[in-house]
Design a protein around this motif. Sequence first.
Motif, PDB file in Angstrom:
ATOM      1  N   ARG A   1     -15.122   0.448   4.264  1.00  0.00           N
ATOM      2  CA  ARG A   1     -14.944  -0.242   5.542  1.00  0.00           C
ATOM      3  C   ARG A   1     -15.210   0.743   6.675  1.00  0.00           C
TER       4      ARG A   1
ATOM      5  N   GLU B   1     -11.626   0.900   8.756  1.00  0.00           N
ATOM      6  CA  GLU B   1     -10.429   1.715   8.549  1.00  0.00           C
ATOM      7  C   GLU B   1     -10.367   2.860   9.559  1.00  0.00           C
TER       8      GLU B   1
ATOM      9  N   GLN C   1       0.803  -1.217   0.000  1.00  0.00           N
ATOM     10  CA  GLN C   1       0.000   0.000   0.000  1.00  0.00           C
ATOM     11  C   GLN C   1       0.840   1.272   0.000  1.00  0.00           C
TER      12      GLN C   1
ATOM     13  N   GLU D   1      -6.436  -2.408   2.253  1.00  0.00           N
ATOM     14  CA  GLU D   1      -7.553  -1.467   2.278  1.00  0.00           C
ATOM     15  C   GLU D   1      -8.233  -1.481   0.912  1.00  0.00           C
ATOM     16  N   ASN D   2      -9.561  -1.523   0.916  1.00  0.00           N
ATOM     17  CA  ASN D   2     -10.291  -1.667  -0.338  1.00  0.00           C
ATOM     18  C   ASN D   2     -10.073  -0.515  -1.307  1.00  0.00           C
ATOM     19  N   ASP D   3      -9.946   0.717  -0.788  1.00  0.00           N
ATOM     20  CA  ASP D   3      -9.753   1.850  -1.689  1.00  0.00           C
ATOM     21  C   ASP D   3      -8.400   1.798  -2.383  1.00  0.00           C
ATOM     22  N   ASP D   4      -7.343   1.378  -1.657  1.00  0.00           N
ATOM     23  CA  ASP D   4      -6.024   1.235  -2.276  1.00  0.00           C
ATOM     24  C   ASP D   4      -6.032   0.123  -3.323  1.00  0.00           C
TER      25      ASP D   4
ATOM     26  N   THR E   1     -13.322   4.740   1.329  1.00  0.00           N
ATOM     27  CA  THR E   1     -13.291   3.331   1.704  1.00  0.00           C
ATOM     28  C   THR E   1     -14.697   2.918   2.134  1.00  0.00           C
TER      29      THR E   1
END
Length: 453
Positions: free
Chosen positions: A143, A168, A67, A94-97, A141
């Motif tokens: 999360r 997160e 990340q 992390e889902n956004d990354d 995100t």
Amino acid sequence: MTQPLNLEDSLLHVIKLLKEPHHHGLHVYLEEFQPYDIAEIYRNLPTKHRAKFVTSLEAELLADLIQELEYEQQLNIFLLLGIERASKIMDIMENDDLADLLNELSNDQTEQFLGSMEAEESKNVKDLMQYPRETAGGIMTNRFVWIRENYSVREAVDKLKAFAEYAENIYYLYVLNDQKQLVGVVSYRDLLLADINETIHNIMYSRVISVPDDMDQEEVARTIGRYDFIAVPVIDNEQKLVGIVTVDDIIDVIVIEANEDVEKLSATGKNSIDFTTNALTASLRRLPWLILLLFLGLLSGSVIASYEATLDKVVALAFFMPMIAGMTGNTGTQSLGIVIRGIASQHMDRKTIFNLVWRDIGVGLILGLVCGILIAAITFVWQGNFILSVITGVSLLLTLIIGTLAGTMIPLLLFKLKIDPAIASGPLITTLNDIFSLTVYFGLATIFIQYII
């Protein structure tokens, strides 16, 4: 107090640990390092040691490392790990990354990686990938921890504990109704101070500041800065909570946008030019601006040529030409920088724009009077010609007012036309002000030529 990374010593120690048959020592050594420091070690490791370094790391540590890296380095690691292990790392990231990374891959590669992940995580990432990159949805995100307003504080704390590792950010709990619409927010501090049996409805804030999922990331950054939030909720057009944008992502946005603005102000274009950019690419990115400035420079030269007769009669006029043009360009560039910073940090309504323009008229007048009187005195002492000293003084007064207003008005005009105001680069303002200043200077000199000779 944590000491900053000593990169040279760390690299030597990591290489030594990599040569050992077991990697327990490497894990113990790295577990106290921040993800950024581990990424710095990876970037600076000799190429021959990188593969072993990556395959030696435990999943959690490897996810943190990935990340922190650039896209090409992330992809290289995933290809090295293979689909099976890479999918396990993706489940932790992390889902956004992860969404940002997968958006850079081909459709086949993306489907292959998503298909190997856990179903729920794969769906979460797919949901994020549908949003444009530079919007609230693109940087958020999904999360986060949400609760119902009929929960007690005890139930809310229990849910927070259960999902703390998944989320997160746990500083805020978001309150949703049966339609998943955002109706309130409770901070971690509110929970600590409230009675354990109190209901969430009684302690939540119902006036929630949120941003739409299609809002530009710069406006999201301004919202978080304006309210000093650690995170801001993101809603869709049905008021449903779809994610949150955290302050760490906003810091990245601010850095990226600031770099882009500096590049535009430097007339290097939108694409970044750094120490690693090759000569041909750097030249092609800068050439369009330089060609534009070249033709504007010819226009500036034609202004001087049109007053050749005046210059022939009074050669002393040439002494002050660079000073007047340079001072006008300098004050224009100063105003430009102030306006660009103001546009980035606050809402520019009609009243704000009017006050800014009116203020800069005053600024130009004060600067022009002080510098004009000073140069007029110097001219009189040097050349002994009162009329010439008045012409240089008045020219500098007028051109500093013009230069200040040009540096203010051009970016504001572009802003109103929905064009990025940073395009009004420093070199462009300087060149335009050269034309204005020389026209005023030689125009006044031509009018009063009979009193100078």
